[in-house]
Design an enzyme around this catalytic site. Structure first.
Site, PDB file in Angstrom:
ATOM      1  N   HIS A   1       0.837  -1.199   0.000  1.00  0.00           N
ATOM      2  CA  HIS A   1       0.000   0.000   0.000  1.00  0.00           C
ATOM      3  C   HIS A   1       0.875   1.254   0.000  1.00  0.00           C
ATOM      4  CE1 HIS A   1      -3.364  -2.473   2.093  1.00  0.00           C
ATOM      5  NE2 HIS A   1      -3.799  -2.155   0.898  1.00  0.00           N
TER       6      HIS A   1
ATOM      7  N   CYS B   1      -2.606   0.077   9.618  1.00  0.00           N
ATOM      8  CA  CYS B   1      -3.580  -0.944   9.187  1.00  0.00           C
ATOM      9  C   CYS B   1      -4.535  -1.354  10.308  1.00  0.00           C
ATOM     10  CB  CYS B   1      -2.847  -2.194   8.701  1.00  0.00           C
ATOM     11  SG  CYS B   1      -1.446  -1.867   7.629  1.00  0.00           S
TER      12      CYS B   1
HETATM   13  N1  GLY Z   1      -2.277  -9.053   4.822  1.00  0.00           N
HETATM   14  C1  GLY Z   1      -2.803  -7.776   4.593  1.00  0.00           C
HETATM   15  C2  GLY Z   1      -3.158  -7.573   3.188  1.00  0.00           C
HETATM   16  O1  GLY Z   1      -2.536  -8.162   2.323  1.00  0.00           O
HETATM   17  O2  GLY Z   1      -4.057  -6.864   2.878  1.00  0.00           O
END
Ligand code: GLY
Length: 263
Positions: free
Chosen positions: A167, A254
């Site tokens: 991300h 996250c």
């Molecule tokens: N393990 C978090 C993701 O890949 O979104």
């Protein structure tokens, strides 16, 4: 400061199915008990700032559901439910919607069948929202979000996530209205021109995913060069164990939704 002053956070407990969570590289099975301890330390640090922390129960049907950030973008004007680009995570957004509907009369949804966007790719800054195109977030998703944000007078700027990085926020964090913590590889793209940039320490790219939450900066433990740079810059830090979430490419941002709902 709307970009880092918040009254609320939402977290979700990890489920035993976290063992099946997505990961780019297999570095071993996450230890659930240790992850639970880290998660408790994280929630405690959020609450220490005076915020209300809403802890949702584990969702075993969705192995990655501890990473609640990807399901929604919450702003003072309203909240937007995302459409995660990972097929195994698509249903997580719908699981978050009823919780946010209790707090936001103005709940929007990304709906396009071709639109994909995960909020791990969204960096909310004071005067703009940066959205990184990535393997999980595409142009249609960004365009749909930008349309919603424009109704609220908020400018969206599309940027790029480095190749091989999950991300956009895997590689950067907002520290205050003028300052971004970023990996040198992301900062080199020029996307933070006009901001003050603090680089992660040599070999410490995994420290870039931190969060500013009220008076605190929460960062993953084990990155002394980045920690010292942030201390020198005057931030109040909490180092949180992240060894188990890191096995699933997860970090500080996250693990929560951070917001101030409309009053
Ligand atoms: N393990 C978090 C993701 O890949 O979104």
């Amino acid at each position: 400061m709307r970009s880092y002053s918040f009254t609320h956070a939402i977290t979700r407990l990890p489920a035993p199915s976290i063992l099946d969570g997505l990961r780019a590289v297999d570095t071993g099975a996450p230890d659930l008990a240790r992850m639970m301890q880290h998660h408790a330390d994280y929630s405690k640090a959020l609450a220490e700032t005076g915020a209300k922390v809403i802890q949702l129960p584990a969702l075993p049907a969705y192995p990655d559901s501890v990473f609640v950030e990807d399901t929604a973008l919450c702003l003072p004007e309203g909240a937007v439910i995302m459409r995660p680009g990972a097929p195994s995570r698509l249903g997580e957004a719908g699981e978050m919607a009823p919780h946010l509907a209790q707090l936001y009369p103005n709940l929007h949804h990304i709906t396009g069948a071709d639109s994909f966007i995960e909020a791990g790719d969204i960096l909310m800054c004071e005067g703009e929202v940066l959205v990184g195109r990535s393997a999980r977030t595409n142009g249609a998703g960004i365009a749909e979000l930008a349309g919603i944000l424009a109704q609220w007078g908020i400018k969206t700027r599309e940027v790029f996530t480095p190749a091989g990085v999950l991300h956009f926020k895997t590689d950067c964090s907002l520290m205050d209205a003028e300052t971004i913590l970023a990996t040198p590889r992301l900062a080199a793209s020029g996307c933070f021109d006009g901001y003050r940039v603090i680089h992660t320490g040599d070999g410490e790219e995994a420290a870039a995913n931190a969060i500013r939450f009220n008076n605190l900066v929460l960062m993953a433990a084990g990155f002394p060069r980045t920690r010292d740079a942030l201390l020198r810059a005057g931030y109040e830090l909490r180092e949180i164990g992240n060894s188990e979430c890191a096995k699933l490419d997860g970090g500080m941002s996250c693990l929560s939704l951070r917001f101030t709902p409309p009053s």
